[in-house]
Structures are given as structure tokens and as C-alpha cells.
Design a protein around this motif. Sequence first.
Motif, mmCIF file in Angstrom:
data_model
loop_
_atom_site.group_PDB
_atom_site.id
_atom_site.type_symbol
_atom_site.label_atom_id
_atom_site.label_comp_id
_atom_site.label_asym_id
_atom_site.label_seq_id
_atom_site.Cartn_x
_atom_site.Cartn_y
_atom_site.Cartn_z
ATOM 1 N N ARG A 281 -2.298 -8.300 0.176
ATOM 2 C CA ARG A 281 -3.734 -8.556 0.043
ATOM 3 C C ARG A 281 -4.573 -7.312 -0.237
ATOM 4 O O ARG A 281 -5.456 -7.354 -1.102
ATOM 5 N N ILE B 295 0.250 -12.503 -1.762
ATOM 6 C CA ILE B 295 1.051 -13.442 -0.988
ATOM 7 C C ILE B 295 0.586 -13.406 0.462
ATOM 8 O O ILE B 295 0.301 -12.340 0.988
ATOM 9 N N HIS C 153 1.086 -11.473 5.947
ATOM 10 C CA HIS C 153 1.764 -11.409 4.661
ATOM 11 C C HIS C 153 3.082 -12.183 4.702
ATOM 12 O O HIS C 153 3.347 -13.020 3.826
ATOM 13 N N GLY D 90 7.115 -0.794 -0.399
ATOM 14 C CA GLY D 90 5.997 -0.178 0.318
ATOM 15 C C GLY D 90 5.122 -1.223 0.982
ATOM 16 O O GLY D 90 3.902 -1.123 0.987
ATOM 17 N N VAL D 91 5.761 -2.240 1.541
ATOM 18 C CA VAL D 91 5.059 -3.334 2.240
ATOM 19 C C VAL D 91 5.436 -3.237 3.714
ATOM 20 O O VAL D 91 6.614 -3.183 4.045
ATOM 21 N N GLY E 108 -3.332 -16.226 0.864
ATOM 22 C CA GLY E 108 -2.982 -16.144 -0.553
ATOM 23 C C GLY E 108 -1.913 -17.152 -0.920
ATOM 24 O O GLY E 108 -1.903 -18.272 -0.415
ATOM 25 N N ARG F 146 0.792 -1.225 0.000
ATOM 26 C CA ARG F 146 0.000 0.000 0.000
ATOM 27 C C ARG F 146 0.823 1.274 0.000
ATOM 28 O O ARG F 146 0.270 2.359 -0.128
HETATM 29 C C1 LIG Z 1 -7.181 -12.956 8.882
HETATM 30 C C2 LIG Z 1 -6.332 -12.054 8.041
HETATM 31 C C3 LIG Z 1 -5.693 -12.603 6.935
HETATM 32 C C4 LIG Z 1 -4.862 -11.790 6.143
HETATM 33 N N1 LIG Z 1 -4.224 -12.374 5.102
HETATM 34 C C5 LIG Z 1 -3.340 -11.634 4.400
HETATM 35 C C6 LIG Z 1 -2.582 -12.221 3.344
HETATM 36 O O1 LIG Z 1 -2.698 -13.409 3.043
HETATM 37 N N2 LIG Z 1 -1.710 -11.449 2.676
HETATM 38 C C7 LIG Z 1 -1.519 -10.117 2.970
HETATM 39 O O2 LIG Z 1 -0.698 -9.471 2.306
HETATM 40 N N3 LIG Z 1 -2.225 -9.535 3.948
HETATM 41 C C8 LIG Z 1 -3.134 -10.254 4.665
HETATM 42 N N4 LIG Z 1 -3.849 -9.643 5.647
HETATM 43 C C9 LIG Z 1 -3.692 -8.182 5.826
HETATM 44 C C10 LIG Z 1 -2.437 -7.831 6.617
HETATM 45 O O3 LIG Z 1 -2.741 -7.893 7.994
HETATM 46 C C11 LIG Z 1 -1.960 -6.397 6.314
HETATM 47 O O4 LIG Z 1 -3.019 -5.516 6.534
HETATM 48 C C12 LIG Z 1 -1.445 -6.228 4.901
HETATM 49 O O5 LIG Z 1 -0.537 -7.237 4.536
HETATM 50 C C13 LIG Z 1 -0.780 -4.871 4.788
HETATM 51 O O6 LIG Z 1 -0.500 -4.583 3.452
HETATM 52 P P1 LIG Z 1 0.594 -3.529 3.049
HETATM 53 O O7 LIG Z 1 1.903 -3.886 3.639
HETATM 54 O O8 LIG Z 1 0.511 -3.427 1.567
HETATM 55 O O9 LIG Z 1 0.034 -2.148 3.626
HETATM 56 P P2 LIG Z 1 0.399 -1.285 4.896
HETATM 57 O O10 LIG Z 1 0.419 -2.095 6.116
HETATM 58 O O11 LIG Z 1 -0.495 -0.100 4.831
HETATM 59 O O12 LIG Z 1 1.906 -0.822 4.651
HETATM 60 C C14 LIG Z 1 2.296 0.124 3.708
HETATM 61 C C15 LIG Z 1 3.788 0.402 3.929
HETATM 62 O O13 LIG Z 1 4.259 1.266 2.902
HETATM 63 C C16 LIG Z 1 5.150 2.203 3.461
HETATM 64 N N5 LIG Z 1 5.125 3.382 2.578
HETATM 65 C C17 LIG Z 1 4.122 4.288 2.420
HETATM 66 N N6 LIG Z 1 4.463 5.181 1.478
HETATM 67 C C18 LIG Z 1 5.703 4.864 1.034
HETATM 68 C C19 LIG Z 1 6.593 5.431 0.074
HETATM 69 N N7 LIG Z 1 6.252 6.492 -0.650
HETATM 70 N N8 LIG Z 1 7.783 4.836 -0.110
HETATM 71 C C20 LIG Z 1 8.148 3.739 0.606
HETATM 72 N N9 LIG Z 1 7.338 3.158 1.525
HETATM 73 C C21 LIG Z 1 6.130 3.715 1.736
HETATM 74 C C22 LIG Z 1 4.630 2.461 4.847
HETATM 75 O O14 LIG Z 1 5.698 2.894 5.685
HETATM 76 C C23 LIG Z 1 4.107 1.082 5.251
HETATM 77 O O15 LIG Z 1 5.102 0.320 5.933
HETATM 78 C C24 LIG Z 1 -4.703 -10.414 6.437
HETATM 79 C C25 LIG Z 1 -5.361 -9.865 7.535
HETATM 80 C C26 LIG Z 1 -6.166 -10.670 8.335
HETATM 81 C C27 LIG Z 1 -6.849 -10.047 9.506
#
Ligand SMILES: Cc1cc2nc3c(=O)[nH]c(=O)nc-3n(C[C@H](O)[C@H](O)[C@H](O)COP(=O)(O)OP(=O)(O)OC[C@H]3O[C@@H](n4cnc5c(N)ncnc54)[C@H](O)[C@@H]3O)c2cc1C
Lengths: 321, 258
Positions: free
Chosen positions: A233, A248, A271, A264-265, A252, A207
Amino acid sequence: MTDDKDVWVFSEKPALQAELIAGAHQLSANTGGQVAAVVLGARSQAEQAFDLGAQRVLWLGELPSGRLVEDIVPTLVAAVQDKCPFGVIIGATVRGRAVAGRLAARLGVAALADVLEFQWDGSALLARHMVFGGGAVRIDRPLASPVIATIGQGIFETGSLQAQPKGEIEPLPWVEPPWQAAVIERRSRAVSSVNLSAAKRVVCPGRGVARQEDLGLIEELAQALSAEMACTRPLAEGLGWLPRERYIGISGAMIKPDLYLGVGVSGQAQHTIGMSESRVVVAINKDRGAPLMTQSDYAVEGDLYQVVPALIRALKARKAK
Amino acid sequence: MKIVVCAKLAPDASDIEVRSDGSISLDRAEWRIGSFDLQAIEAAVRLRDAHGGSVTALSAGPQRINHSKLRKDLLSRGPDELVLVAEDVLNGADTAVTAQVLAAAVRKIGAVDLVLTGEGSADLYFQQVGLQLGELLEVPAFNAVSKIEVKDSGVRIERSLEEETEVLELPLPAVLAVTTDIHTPRLPNMKEILLAAKKPVYEWSLADLELENAPEPRVEAVSLRAPRPVERKRILIEGSPEEAAQSLAGYLVKEGVV
Ligand SMILES: Cc1cc2nc3c(=O)[nH]c(=O)nc-3n(C[C@H](O)[C@H](O)[C@H](O)COP(=O)(O)OP(=O)(O)OC[C@H]3O[C@@H](n4cnc5c(N)ncnc54)[C@H](O)[C@@H]3O)c2cc1C
Ligand SMILES: Cc1cc2nc3c(=O)[nH]c(=O)nc-3n(C[C@H](O)[C@H](O)[C@H](O)COP(=O)(O)OP(=O)(O)OC[C@H]3O[C@@H](n4cnc5c(N)ncnc54)[C@H](O)[C@@H]3O)c2cc1C
């Protein structure tokens, strides 16, 4: 003949059924029973189960048109009550989960969900699975019989099994379900043919990517690395920027590539459980405290909108040399 | 239409503490509504708003789920009332026990047309309870439901399977486990938060459900531990984007991955 040591396996997906047959042999080696494949499909498919290593074949016949795989539940309930197997292992697809849950409820047991491994503790069976979104490993001991478990794709390997002599195919008498859902339509979804688990290198945007258009930049990085695109996700479910097959994690894909590069993960356990066995892990994140940054080999602190273009240039320059 | 929506209140997995011996503590974890149950609540509330009727939220668990903040959080998302079955005797209940307790509660609520559950709970995510509940209630039960339309005879639903979307029509009552993308859950506004305090909350014991004995557990948790962490090099690369990119590209070549 008593069947109470036998292990039954069922999946509507033939490839998964084959894996489950292999896995069930690990169990039956301990129970001292046989592996029985419960087959839904043509007679030829039932015959084939012996080649895949099944010692017995219980045949449900072909699914009549307009019926659902889930409609086998009453038939399975009756068969299990009649033959009392040690356990029934069911492939963890959407339909398989539905079959397992309903079967367990009717038999008065709890289904062990998404088992990763069976262990034996003396005479008792233990099942290992992930809970808290991959944050913990729980070992459960079923207290009631039969054991009902779901197991996903890729947990057991096929291949080492010997074909079994073709025995008699045992038909299971069909039990009409008490209620019926009418099938109105089936549309195949445009499933991307991606096989993430086979990819050597994977680039995974999260994200931190602000707009869908910006995925083009990540795509360009993936190309420069000859990598497959994955995602977290929320990008697939919720935002819908990438197909579900590409995310992933616990719910997933589970991958073990040579290189995982997260852009940006944040690295929540849900995950990272899906990629923690990658050989080299790289994170690009503007927050050095993000969990993935502390769980990687190379953690680049910076804005992805600046680091990624620079990395593409650096990779291209090296290639040109 | 009388709708019951099941929501699990559970410790937030991101608050897990791993002790030095690899065991796990949830003592300091904040308890929340399952993140995937919010979608079920949203779906229930939208069906009520479109077709009339009522939404009862239902949650079972240990005593601590009976907490004013959790109650308010549930009700401010739109349900008309809340039923809680909060008893410590069933601590760590398995899916079979949970489904039995929920089934007894749905029967006691009475004349229910539709029960919705989330795809899976936020903590254990076994994706089982809805299906077991439907079977215990002896009504149609389906998972992976991504769309619900009310028809004269029942409901028309869409299910997201691995490779296809399936459209089914079924009679009511039914139990449906919805997907996480069925609807985006609303954020409660001030008015709804204030309203929530006035909505009825019913606290039922197992005895109220005529489950004199706690249902017998079918599964025993033998151990709960953190997964073994994988050793990583943890090299932090800082500096200008150009420097960082050069440095990373160099490492990637050395690792033999480019
Ligand atoms: C039961 C359950 C099952 C789940 N199963 C999965 C699954 O299988 N897979 C999965 O992926 N998730 C799953 N989730 C969701 C998981 O908990 C997280 O919410 C998700 O993985 C977060 O995604 P993200 O890292 O993309 O986003 P975020 O947590 O929002 O992280 C975004 C990151 O990007 C960084 N960032 C922002 N802007 C910039 C920039 N310009 N440059 C560099 N970095 C930046 C931030 O510092 C932050 O660390 C599940 C949740 C539950 C409750
Ligand atoms: C009296 C009692 C005490 C309990 N004590 C504990 C405890 O101490 N610690 C603990 O972690 N768990 C406790 N539970 C919850 C129970 O362990 C789990 O709910 C059960 O194992 C379901 O597995 P799951 O969470 O994987 O559900 P899943 O099958 O993944 O859940 C699917 C859906 O079912 C619904 N659902 C699941 N559980 C409940 C519930 N309890 N109430 C309402 N809706 C639900 C939700 O809509 C959820 O999205 C208790 C349950 C009961 C009935």
C-alpha cells in the motif's frame, strides 16, 4: 404480503449486483423469504435482474442527470420502513459504503462491514469479517433488524443460479433528499486495466525499494517470470509510485496466484491477508526476522539490489537453456 | 470556520498476541491514534490555518483513552482543544453506538461547520462512522474525500471513487471522511509538543451528552480469533547473491511456477 423474510440486494455496479443476488440466496434459504434486487437503471436492467436469479425486482428508475447514487438513501429508507425486509446487502464500493452507512444510521442499526461469509446458528444470523487489519477474524451477531451489510467483489460466485420467471417490476416511489450536492465534474481516472486476481504469478515490491527509478529492476524481474507487478500500500498510496489498483491487502486486491514473490516487503497482516492463499510464497528481504520471511516457502536473506539482478540472470540463463 | 476532527484511539494491530488456542489478546498492545486519522487531523489544521477558526479533536472510547500521552499526541498535531468521551460502560461499542455518541458530542460542541473523520479506524476499519455520523446530524456526509476547498457557499470536494474522480459542491455543515493521501501528516515539533500541554481538554460523560442510558448495542461480537495460519515450507536461503539466486531459481522450477 409480508416481506420480513426477504433479502434485498443493491449495487450500482451490475457485476457486483449479480454476485450479491447469488449470495443473498444463501441467506433467503434460511429466512424462507425471497431475494429482491433493488435496481437503479434502465427498465431493461430491472428486467434482467430476474435472469440473474432475483425473485423480486424493486425498481428505483434511472438516476436523473446531476444526481448521485447516494441520493437514493431517503428512498431506500422509506422503502425499508414500509416493507420491512429481513436485510439489505449492499456492494462495498465507495458509494455503496456511503449508502450503507447512511441507511443504517437512519434505521438505527449498525452496518456489518465487508462481510466474508454468513453463517446460521440455529435461527440467528452470524457474519464473519476481518478486523485488526486482517490480524483477526471476528464473528458478529446483529441484534437489531433489518440487517444491513456490505460485501465486496469476489466473495460470492455467480453462475449456479437459475433465471427466475419474469415477475412484476415494483417501482419504489422517489423520496427527495433534504440536501443536495452539486456535481461539478467527473473525471475518469487512468485506471490500469490490470486484473491482479487473474494473474498466475505476481511480483510485489515493498518499501525496501528505495527509489521510484529502481522499480525498473523489479519490472525486469516480473518480465523474467512472466509475472504481473503488484505492490504494498505505501508504494501506491503515499508514495504514489504505482496505481492503487496494484496494491495487495485488506484495503486493496485479494489474490491467490501460483507464485507470490515479495521484494523488500515486511509482511504486516494488512498486506499478507491479501496474499496468504498464494500457492508458493517467496520473500526477498535483508532482515530474516521480517514477518513475511517467516511466513513464506522460500525466504531469501539478502539485499534486493544484489539478489534481484542475480535472480534475473539466473532465470534468463535457465530460459536460454 | 469551526472544525471538529474525529480520531479513534485504538490498540495497535501489530501488537496482537495470538494465544496457542487461536484466541487473541490485545492486553499488551499499545494504544495509538488511528494511522488514517492523522490525515484527517492534518486536513483540519490546514483548513483552519488557511481560513481561520478552530479545530476541536474528538475521541470516544473506553477509559484508557484518557491518557496523558495520547492527549498530548493528539494536541501536538495542531488541534486547539480536545474533547474526550471516555466511559468503560460502552466497551466494544459498535459503529451505531459510536456514531450516536460522536453526534451528541458534536451537537454539544455546537455551531460546528465541518466534521472530518479518517477513512477508517486502524483496528476495525469498517469505514462507516463518518457516514453514520453525518446522517444522524442530518447534514451532507461523504466518504473518500481527497481534496477540500472552501467556497462562499460551502465546500468544493474531490472524491476518489474506484474508476473516477468526482467533484462536488455542498453546503456546510457537512461530515467528510478523508482519504489517506489527502495530506501527509506532520510530525509534531518540540514547540508544539510543549504547547500541547497547555491546550484545554474537556472530559464529557455520557450524562453530559444527555445520553442517560448507554445507547443499546446493535451488534454483538460472538468471537474474535486469529485467522488459521497457512502452513509454509519456511526454507531459508542464505549465501552470496549468486548462490541464493541459483538456489531459488531451482526451487521455483521444482515447484512448477517458472
Ligand atoms: C487500516 C490499515 C489498512 C492497511 N491496508 C493495507 C493494505 O491493504 N495493503 C498493504 O500493503 N498495507 C496496508 N496497510 C499498511 C501496512 O500496515 C504496512 O505498513 C505496509 O504493508 C508495509 O509496507 P512494506 O512492507 O512495503 O514496507 P515496510 O514495512 O517498511 O517494509 C520494508 C521491508 O523492506 C526490507 N528492506 C529494506 N531495504 C531492503 C533491501 N535493500 N533489500 C531487501 N529488503 C529490504 C525491510 O527489512 C522491511 O522488512 C494498512 C495499514 C492500516 C493501518
Ligand atoms: C464509549 C465508547 C467505548 C468504546 N470502547 C471500545 C473498546 O473497548 N474497544 C474498541 O476496540 N473500540 C471501542 N470503541 C470504539 C468503537 O468500537 C469503534 O469506534 C466503532 O466500532 C467504529 O468502528 P471502526 O473502528 O471500524 O470505525 P470506522 O468506521 O472505520 O472509523 C472511521 C472514522 O471514524 C472516526 N471514529 C471511529 N471511531 C471513533 C471514536 N471512537 N472516536 C472518535 N472518532 C472515531 C475516525 O475518524 C475514523 O477514522 C468505543 C467507542 C465508544 C463510543
